[in-house]
Design a protein around this motif. Structure first.
Motif, mmCIF file in Angstrom:
data_model
loop_
_atom_site.group_PDB
_atom_site.id
_atom_site.type_symbol
_atom_site.label_atom_id
_atom_site.label_comp_id
_atom_site.label_asym_id
_atom_site.label_seq_id
_atom_site.Cartn_x
_atom_site.Cartn_y
_atom_site.Cartn_z
ATOM 1 N N LEU A 134 18.925 49.115 -5.674
ATOM 2 C CA LEU A 134 18.501 49.904 -6.841
ATOM 3 C C LEU A 134 18.820 51.393 -6.697
ATOM 4 O O LEU A 134 19.458 51.991 -7.568
ATOM 5 C CB LEU A 134 16.994 49.719 -7.082
ATOM 6 C CG LEU A 134 16.445 50.483 -8.296
ATOM 7 C CD1 LEU A 134 16.863 49.815 -9.601
ATOM 8 C CD2 LEU A 134 14.923 50.608 -8.244
ATOM 9 N N TRP A 135 18.375 51.998 -5.597
ATOM 10 C CA TRP A 135 18.563 53.448 -5.424
ATOM 11 C C TRP A 135 20.020 53.828 -5.166
ATOM 12 O O TRP A 135 20.371 55.010 -5.183
ATOM 13 C CB TRP A 135 17.671 53.971 -4.288
ATOM 14 C CG TRP A 135 16.255 54.256 -4.715
ATOM 15 C CD1 TRP A 135 15.213 53.386 -4.764
ATOM 16 C CD2 TRP A 135 15.725 55.521 -5.157
ATOM 17 N NE1 TRP A 135 14.074 54.019 -5.202
ATOM 18 C CE2 TRP A 135 14.353 55.325 -5.444
ATOM 19 C CE3 TRP A 135 16.276 56.798 -5.336
ATOM 20 C CZ2 TRP A 135 13.518 56.359 -5.901
ATOM 21 C CZ3 TRP A 135 15.443 57.824 -5.788
ATOM 22 C CH2 TRP A 135 14.086 57.607 -6.070
ATOM 23 N N ARG A 160 16.324 59.280 -10.871
ATOM 24 C CA ARG A 160 15.451 58.221 -10.337
ATOM 25 C C ARG A 160 14.166 58.816 -9.770
ATOM 26 O O ARG A 160 13.086 58.247 -9.912
ATOM 27 C CB ARG A 160 16.173 57.410 -9.251
ATOM 28 C CG ARG A 160 17.265 56.510 -9.802
ATOM 29 C CD ARG A 160 17.848 55.555 -8.758
ATOM 30 N NE ARG A 160 19.044 54.931 -9.301
ATOM 31 C CZ ARG A 160 19.043 53.853 -10.099
ATOM 32 N NH1 ARG A 160 17.906 53.277 -10.425
ATOM 33 N NH2 ARG A 160 20.173 53.362 -10.573
ATOM 34 N N THR A 202 10.490 57.982 -11.127
ATOM 35 C CA THR A 202 9.503 57.422 -10.195
ATOM 36 C C THR A 202 8.230 58.256 -10.166
ATOM 37 O O THR A 202 7.111 57.716 -10.229
ATOM 38 C CB THR A 202 10.102 57.330 -8.773
ATOM 39 O OG1 THR A 202 11.345 56.627 -8.831
ATOM 40 C CG2 THR A 202 9.162 56.604 -7.832
ATOM 41 N N HIS A 220 14.933 50.545 -13.313
ATOM 42 C CA HIS A 220 14.180 51.264 -12.282
ATOM 43 C C HIS A 220 12.675 51.048 -12.474
ATOM 44 O O HIS A 220 11.935 50.801 -11.517
ATOM 45 C CB HIS A 220 14.536 52.755 -12.340
ATOM 46 C CG HIS A 220 14.136 53.516 -11.116
ATOM 47 N ND1 HIS A 220 14.938 53.640 -10.010
ATOM 48 C CD2 HIS A 220 12.990 54.182 -10.802
ATOM 49 C CE1 HIS A 220 14.326 54.352 -9.072
ATOM 50 N NE2 HIS A 220 13.133 54.695 -9.534
#
Lengths: 266, 266, 266
Positions: free
Chosen positions: B60-61, B71, B75, B238
């Motif tokens: 994902l990252w 991101r 988050t 995400h």
């Protein structure tokens, strides 16, 4: 700079002489918007400290559309519903200073065990018990576990229980049973909170949790028991700050429907 | 065994030389998916530790559909919206390492006081103040409490305020008033976050709280200010990890509507 | 007075001889409704202590419409979904006493990392790791990070993946990808939880978070894997106490639709 002036102004506004006068008449606004100090808030977000003093305390809590006692009840209900013990601690103290009695706090926690869930009530107990100890509030000041209940409006209850039984009696007999007893035949009939206040707590918790679908029923019940249209609208404004703007906007649409249906809005 | 290899691979991937290179160019993925150690996670759920290293950090990252800086913003916004201070602490550190400035963190917290509620912002302040102290970040690095505001698009604001006034002016004058000032005439015009980033924060918080009804308005606003369709879709991916799959699936339906209405999806 | 009698009655009911007998046959109800003591609850809300002993433990947990093992799974799932670590600690202990294995607890935490979000799972890890240490539960008792997976029903999976790809493949390719792998091809195929129990966990988490729109799909899946109509209805009654009445009423409407569509309700 503007923030410093505002903070200075607030501390003057809320200073000793004004406070003494307030104590005799009106209830108090919180001295501080948070369990955190203004310095702590400023160290992360100077603008947030300004909004806290200028808008939250300096404006919202000064508005007369909703009494300070009601604002305290709404705030405590929101914080229990959203399970935020740190700010709850601060606001239970404020509520007790605003003439919400310990017995009423006790009853709000009990009520929200059902409307926000048992674990939320347990978190509220953990916070409140220390405050009660510190203030010397003993069990004799609280509502009894099994007091004489308020008289039941049997016609209203019959209608409620018939509707629920018809809709869900075959699906979840357990839910239907517990909704009747203890929810409606015991909890709602307890005398420790006035029916209007019990509905105020319920509506506040529903707004706080974004549970719009069930606001209408309980807002009507609140207004049947004395909540005014002006108060209903101001609960939403208060909730915007404590539960966030999106929950307030979801709620105001329902409040609008209820008020229009009652012929109370243009 | 596979998990151990993955963890070993990750620690090589994220080891010193690669890191030094990254520091010069791209932003960093978090070294660890949690404030908890891999050993702690493994002691309860070995598969979860594997998913954390292989999927969350290892996939994902690493995806380029959304920058690491974005991101981090998404988050942090999700964790404030969901009031999760332990993981917030970890991810504010990651965000600062990913070139989100302290001033921007400060502004995100301030913004979410309105969109997620004052108590969520206070919990974020409690976490962030210690990080700022540890990093020597003082008030001079933060946005001023009352800076010069961005120029207002008066036509857009007139349309917004007229709609809200017509719908709810008679229902909750307080909500309408505070929505204009401070929300739209002050908070949204603050220069400390670019308008595109402010909308990114708002959309992320709405997805995180399951407030689908209001995603459309703010996603359109985000895209008017530069958010791309690819970024919009990846925010949802995400958010699936940080706010759970059900919130992501509620959101993706709205994102789909918005993109189709803008002619950006087949 | 009534509360004292009830508490006394409960402690007799749950006393040593009855308990010994229960250990041989039925699973246990929790000895206490909370991590807090009855005295702590009484010091804030005597009625709440009464409801906890008389209704929560003395009635709800005694009902046979749902096994105590299932009640423990539902409770743990709700508390992870709502991120309530204090009561989670208490109820993980109860679950382990009710023959939910450590491997199953581990798998529930892993599952809810996806359905309630990674940060909720991390909070659950923080609570559970200490319990595992105290009980001497080591990694050899937990499911492997990468075990042999259950055989896949390829037809069902093709239908699912085709629908998701068609609806959202152009909108959020990342969400579609991660939903296939690891969500459906890995997590859902892990053997550590029976498919019926995995769906029970999912449905409980959805009810707890008020995510009604997605209950239908997962309740059908649960019933395809063996959950009965009676159990479905009783999950809602159980959730009323642990996630609040409003979430239960939102859920029961969906349960009703599902049961009627399956020809299982009048």
């Amino acid at each position: 700079m503007k923030a410093f002036i505002a903070v200075a102004a607030m501390s003057l506004m809320l200073g000793a002489p004004a406070l003494a006068e307030e104590k005799r008449g009106e209830k108090m606004a919180p001295r501080s918007p948070s369990v955190l100090s203004a310095e702590d808030i400023q160290s992360v977000a100077p603008a947030l400290a300004r909004f806290g003093s200028e808008v939250l305390i300096g404006d919202l809590w000064q508005r007369t559309e909703l009494s300070r006692r009601d604002r305290s009840i709404v705030t405590v209900a929101i914080l229990i519903a959203r399970n935020q013990p740190a700010e709850l601690k601060h606001n239970v103290e404020v509520a007790l200073d605003n003439d919400v009695t310990a017995a009423e706090i006790s009853e709000i926690v009990t009520h929200l065990a059902f409307y926000s869930g048992w674990p939320n009530a347990m978190a509220a107990v953990a916070v409140t018990k220390d405050i009660f100890v510190a203030r010397g509030i003993g069990r004799e000041q609280l509502a009894a576990a099994s007091p004489e209940l308020l008289p039941l409006n049997q016609a209203v209850e019959n209608q409620r229980s018939t509707t629920v039984e018809q809709n869900f009696g075959a699906i979840s007999p357990g839910l239907v049973k517990f909704t009747t007893q203890p929810l409606f035949l015991d909890l709602w009939q307890r005398p420790g909170l006035k029916p209007r206040d019990r509905s105020l707590v319920t509506v506040s918790a529903l707004i706080a949790a974004g549970q719009s679908a069930q606001i209408g029923y309980h807002l009507n019940r609140a207004m049947d028991n004395g909540l005014t249209a002006q108060e209903a609208g101001e609960i939403v404004a208060h909730a915007a700050f404590y539960a966030g703007w999106p929950n307030a906007f979801s709620a105001v649409a329902v409040v609008s429907e209820v008020l229009r249906a009652r012929g109370l809005a243009g």
